[in-house]
Design an enzyme around this catalytic site. Structure first.
Site, PDB file in Angstrom:
ATOM      1  N   CYS A   1      -1.466   0.942   7.277  1.00 47.25           N
ATOM      2  CA  CYS A   1      -2.946   0.537   7.389  1.00 47.25           C
ATOM      3  C   CYS A   1      -3.353  -0.753   6.616  1.00 47.25           C
ATOM      4  O   CYS A   1      -3.608  -1.738   7.402  1.00 47.25           O
ATOM      5  CB  CYS A   1      -3.836   1.803   7.042  1.00 47.25           C
ATOM      6  SG  CYS A   1      -3.547   3.013   7.886  1.00 47.25           S
ATOM      7  N   ARG A   2      -3.492  -0.780   5.330  1.00 49.19           N
ATOM      8  CA  ARG A   2      -3.944  -1.787   4.624  1.00 49.19           C
ATOM      9  C   ARG A   2      -3.094  -2.969   4.282  1.00 49.19           C
ATOM     10  O   ARG A   2      -3.408  -3.996   4.699  1.00 49.19           O
ATOM     11  CB  ARG A   2      -4.462  -1.079   3.236  1.00 49.19           C
ATOM     12  CG  ARG A   2      -5.553  -0.136   3.084  1.00 49.19           C
ATOM     13  CD  ARG A   2      -5.689   0.510   1.960  1.00 49.19           C
ATOM     14  NE  ARG A   2      -4.451   1.436   1.757  1.00 49.19           N
ATOM     15  CZ  ARG A   2      -4.394   2.304   0.575  1.00 49.19           C
ATOM     16  NH1 ARG A   2      -5.327   2.175  -0.124  1.00 49.19           N
ATOM     17  NH2 ARG A   2      -3.304   3.105   0.555  1.00 49.19           N
ATOM     18  N   SER A   3      -1.699  -2.665   3.983  1.00 48.11           N
ATOM     19  CA  SER A   3      -1.073  -3.890   3.639  1.00 48.11           C
ATOM     20  C   SER A   3      -0.669  -4.603   4.993  1.00 48.11           C
ATOM     21  O   SER A   3      -0.325  -5.691   4.845  1.00 48.11           O
ATOM     22  CB  SER A   3       0.275  -3.640   2.753  1.00 48.11           C
ATOM     23  OG  SER A   3       1.076  -2.620   3.572  1.00 48.11           O
TER      24      SER A   3
ATOM     25  N   CYS B   1       0.778  -1.240  -0.054  1.00 48.02           N
ATOM     26  CA  CYS B   1      -0.021   0.005   0.003  1.00 48.02           C
ATOM     27  C   CYS B   1       1.069   1.415   0.126  1.00 48.02           C
ATOM     28  O   CYS B   1       1.914   1.203  -0.262  1.00 48.02           O
ATOM     29  CB  CYS B   1      -1.051  -0.223   1.179  1.00 48.02           C
ATOM     30  SG  CYS B   1      -0.033  -0.005   2.755  1.00 48.02           S
TER      31      CYS B   1
ATOM     32  N   ASN C   1       2.231   1.472   4.324  1.00 44.32           N
ATOM     33  CA  ASN C   1       2.603   0.136   4.874  1.00 44.32           C
ATOM     34  C   ASN C   1       2.256   0.145   6.504  1.00 44.32           C
ATOM     35  O   ASN C   1       2.903  -0.266   7.441  1.00 44.32           O
ATOM     36  CB  ASN C   1       4.006  -0.176   4.649  1.00 44.32           C
ATOM     37  CG  ASN C   1       4.349  -1.533   5.213  1.00 44.32           C
ATOM     38  OD1 ASN C   1       5.376  -2.153   5.769  1.00 44.32           O
ATOM     39  ND2 ASN C   1       3.395  -2.524   5.201  1.00 44.32           N
TER      40      ASN C   1
ATOM     41  N   ASP D   1      -8.059   3.941   1.209  1.00 43.88           N
ATOM     42  CA  ASP D   1      -7.211   4.251   2.196  1.00 43.88           C
ATOM     43  C   ASP D   1      -7.959   4.785   3.444  1.00 43.88           C
ATOM     44  O   ASP D   1      -8.695   5.812   3.373  1.00 43.88           O
ATOM     45  CB  ASP D   1      -6.601   5.593   1.726  1.00 43.88           C
ATOM     46  CG  ASP D   1      -5.221   5.778   2.513  1.00 43.88           C
ATOM     47  OD1 ASP D   1      -5.549   5.425   3.653  1.00 43.88           O
ATOM     48  OD2 ASP D   1      -4.349   6.611   2.166  1.00 43.88           O
TER      49      ASP D   1
HETATM   50  P1  4NP Z   1      -1.675   2.750   4.265  1.00 45.26           P
HETATM   51  O1  4NP Z   1      -2.465   4.267   4.684  1.00 45.26           O
HETATM   52  O2  4NP Z   1      -1.453   3.352   2.837  1.00 45.26           O
HETATM   53  O3  4NP Z   1      -3.106   1.638   4.126  1.00 45.26           O
HETATM   54  O4  4NP Z   1      -0.705   2.480   5.156  1.00 45.26           O
HETATM   55  C1  4NP Z   1      -1.726   5.376   4.836  1.00 45.26           C
HETATM   56  C2  4NP Z   1      -0.877   5.617   5.910  1.00 45.26           C
HETATM   57  C3  4NP Z   1      -0.181   6.755   6.160  1.00 45.26           C
HETATM   58  C4  4NP Z   1      -0.398   7.745   5.123  1.00 45.26           C
HETATM   59  C5  4NP Z   1      -1.281   7.753   4.110  1.00 45.26           C
HETATM   60  C6  4NP Z   1      -1.858   6.373   3.862  1.00 45.26           C
HETATM   61  N1  4NP Z   1       0.290   9.202   5.192  1.00 45.26           N
HETATM   62  O5  4NP Z   1      -0.020   9.792   4.321  1.00 45.26           O
HETATM   63  O6  4NP Z   1       0.917   9.268   6.020  1.00 45.26           O
END
Ligand code: 4NP
Length: 151
Positions: free
Chosen positions: A14-16, A9, A12, A123
């Site tokens: 939240c989703r992955s 994602c 790294n 997201d």
């Molecule tokens: P992820 O979510 O891609 O599912 O881990 C996010 C986590 C942090 C951020 C964006 C998306 N950020 O902008 O810090």
């Protein structure tokens, strides 16, 4: 040799990490290795988001040992399957591909449920807890389909 699967994602956190924990729970660890990474390095070394840890725990999975890392070109050598959560992840992964073999390893994770739909795992970072439940359910379904058919 184990078959290796990488979930990717953006951050790294939240989703992955959820995708990694869910898929790993459905596969024999003596035959498969599951990891995750982010296309951005903002959160390198951090634990998964507390909301991802919490939703996983609610379904009996512990993902708190995971640490965020950035996706690197060498991951194309290491992994057999690379799953993107959304279109932007997909594009950013492909930017680092050097061969057709590299490109062929990359798929959108929700195409496991709806082939060719290129549907995205939203997201959940800036939303509420319901977003994490929604992401968990999507990933659980996609990982079940993949785990049943992976050789
Ligand atoms: P992820 O979510 O891609 O599912 O881990 C996010 C986590 C942090 C951020 C964006 C998306 N950020 O902008 O810090």
């Amino acid at each position: 040799m184990k078959t290796k699967i990488l979930m990717v994602c953006l951050g790294n956190i939240c989703r992955s990490p959820l995708a990694e924990g869910i898929l790993a729970s459905k596969l024999d660890p003596t035959k498969y290795f599951v990891d995750s990474a982010g296309t951005a390095g903002y959160h390198t070394g951090e634990l998964p988001d507390r909301r991802s840890i919490a939703i996983a725990r609610q379904y009996g999975l512990d993902i708190s040992h995971q640490r965020s890392r950035k996706f690197v070109r060498n991951d194309f050598q290491t992994f057999d399957y690379i799953f993107a959560m959304d279109q932007s992840n997909y594009t950013n992964i492909l930017r680092l591909a050097e061969t057709q073999e590299d490109r062929d390893k990359v798929q959108m994770i929700l195409n496991q449920i709806s082939p060719n739909s290129n549907a995205e795992v939203p997201d959940p970072y800036y939303g509420g807890d319901q977003g994490f439940e929604n992401v968990y359910q999507m990933l659980d379904e996609a990982c079940s389909v993949f785990a049943k058919k992976i050789p």
